[in-house]
Design a protein around this motif. Structure first.
Motif, PDB file in Angstrom:
ATOM      1  N   TYR A   9       7.992  -9.410  18.111  1.00  0.00           N
ATOM      2  CA  TYR A   9       6.977  -8.364  18.222  1.00  0.00           C
ATOM      3  C   TYR A   9       7.416  -7.293  19.216  1.00  0.00           C
ATOM      4  O   TYR A   9       7.337  -6.095  18.927  1.00  0.00           O
ATOM      5  CB  TYR A   9       5.630  -8.962  18.637  1.00  0.00           C
ATOM      6  N   ASN A  12      10.407  -5.251  17.834  1.00  0.00           N
ATOM      7  CA  ASN A  12       9.979  -4.264  16.839  1.00  0.00           C
ATOM      8  C   ASN A  12       9.234  -3.105  17.487  1.00  0.00           C
ATOM      9  O   ASN A  12       9.421  -1.955  17.100  1.00  0.00           O
ATOM     10  CB  ASN A  12       9.120  -4.923  15.763  1.00  0.00           C
ATOM     11  N   TYR A  13       8.393  -3.405  18.456  1.00  0.00           N
ATOM     12  CA  TYR A  13       7.643  -2.357  19.137  1.00  0.00           C
ATOM     13  C   TYR A  13       8.597  -1.368  19.825  1.00  0.00           C
ATOM     14  O   TYR A  13       8.440  -0.154  19.699  1.00  0.00           O
ATOM     15  CB  TYR A  13       6.683  -2.963  20.165  1.00  0.00           C
ATOM     16  N   SER A  17       8.934   2.467  18.652  1.00  0.00           N
ATOM     17  CA  SER A  17       8.146   3.358  19.503  1.00  0.00           C
ATOM     18  C   SER A  17       8.906   4.057  20.614  1.00  0.00           C
ATOM     19  O   SER A  17       8.332   4.902  21.306  1.00  0.00           O
ATOM     20  CB  SER A  17       7.000   2.550  20.143  1.00  0.00           C
ATOM     21  N   TYR A  85       4.571  -2.915  29.926  1.00  0.00           N
ATOM     22  CA  TYR A  85       3.992  -3.365  28.660  1.00  0.00           C
ATOM     23  C   TYR A  85       4.386  -4.819  28.371  1.00  0.00           C
ATOM     24  O   TYR A  85       3.540  -5.634  27.990  1.00  0.00           O
ATOM     25  CB  TYR A  85       4.448  -2.452  27.513  1.00  0.00           C
ATOM     26  N   TYR A  89       1.914  -7.985  28.041  1.00  0.00           N
ATOM     27  CA  TYR A  89       1.902  -8.721  26.774  1.00  0.00           C
ATOM     28  C   TYR A  89       2.075 -10.216  27.016  1.00  0.00           C
ATOM     29  O   TYR A  89       1.348 -11.034  26.438  1.00  0.00           O
ATOM     30  CB  TYR A  89       3.005  -8.171  25.858  1.00  0.00           C
TER      31      TYR A  89
END
Length: 136
Positions: A9, A12-13, A17, A85, A89
C-alpha cells in the motif's frame, strides 16, 4: 519484493503520488521475521505477523525518509511528508487491529530513537523490547 499488503500500500501510494522512489528496507523486514522465528513468537491471529513485520519495517522506512530530507533539498518536502505519513499509517494499522501492547512499545521506542538521533547516538532497543513484549 516481499508480499505484504501494508508495505505494498505504501509503495503504491509513493509511486502514484510523489516524484520520489519507494525505499524498501529488506534488511529490516528480514530482521524482524528472523527474530520472531528465532524466538518462536506465537501470535493468536496469523494476520498479526504481517502487521508487525510491516510496522517494524515501515518505522525504519519513515526514519530513512526523514534522513533523506536532510540530504536532498529539491525533494525535501516530499521526504518529510512521506516520513510522517508512513509513521501515521503504521500507528493506524496497529490501533485498528487493537494491537495496543505493540503500539505502546513502538510509541515509546520511536520517541527514544528520535531523541538518540538528535543526540548523535545510535542506541536502538526497538527489536529487543518488541520481542520482550510479544513473549509476555
Amino acid at each position: 519484493m516481499i508480499k505484504n499488503k501494508y508495505i505494498t500500500y505504501i509503495e503504491n501510494y509513493i509511486k502514484k503520488s510523489t516524484p520520489i522512489e519507494f525505499i524498501f528496507l529488506s534488511n529490516r523486514y528480514n530482521e524482524i521475521v528472523d527474530e520472531m522465528e528465532k524466538q518462536s513468537i506465537k501470535l493468536k491471529d496469523k494476520s498479526e505477523y504481517n502487521i508487525i513485520y510491516a510496522a517494524y519495517t515501515l518505522f525504519y522506512t519513515a526514519l530513512y525518509y526523514h534522513r533523506m530530507a536532510k540530504q536532498n533539498d529539491s525533494y525535501q518536502p516530499y521526504y518529510i511528508l512521506i516520513g510522517d505519513y508512513i509513521s501515521g499509517y503504521a500507528v493506524e494499522i496497529l490501533y485498528k487491529k487493537k494491537m495496543f501492547l505493540v503500539l505502546e512499545v513502538f510509541s515509546h521506542q520511536i520517541k527514544e530513537i528520535l531523541l538518540n538521533i538528535i543526540n548523535d547516538s545510535n542506541e536502538d532497543h526497538l527489536l529487543e523490547n518488541l520481542m520482550n513484549a510479544l513473549k509476555d
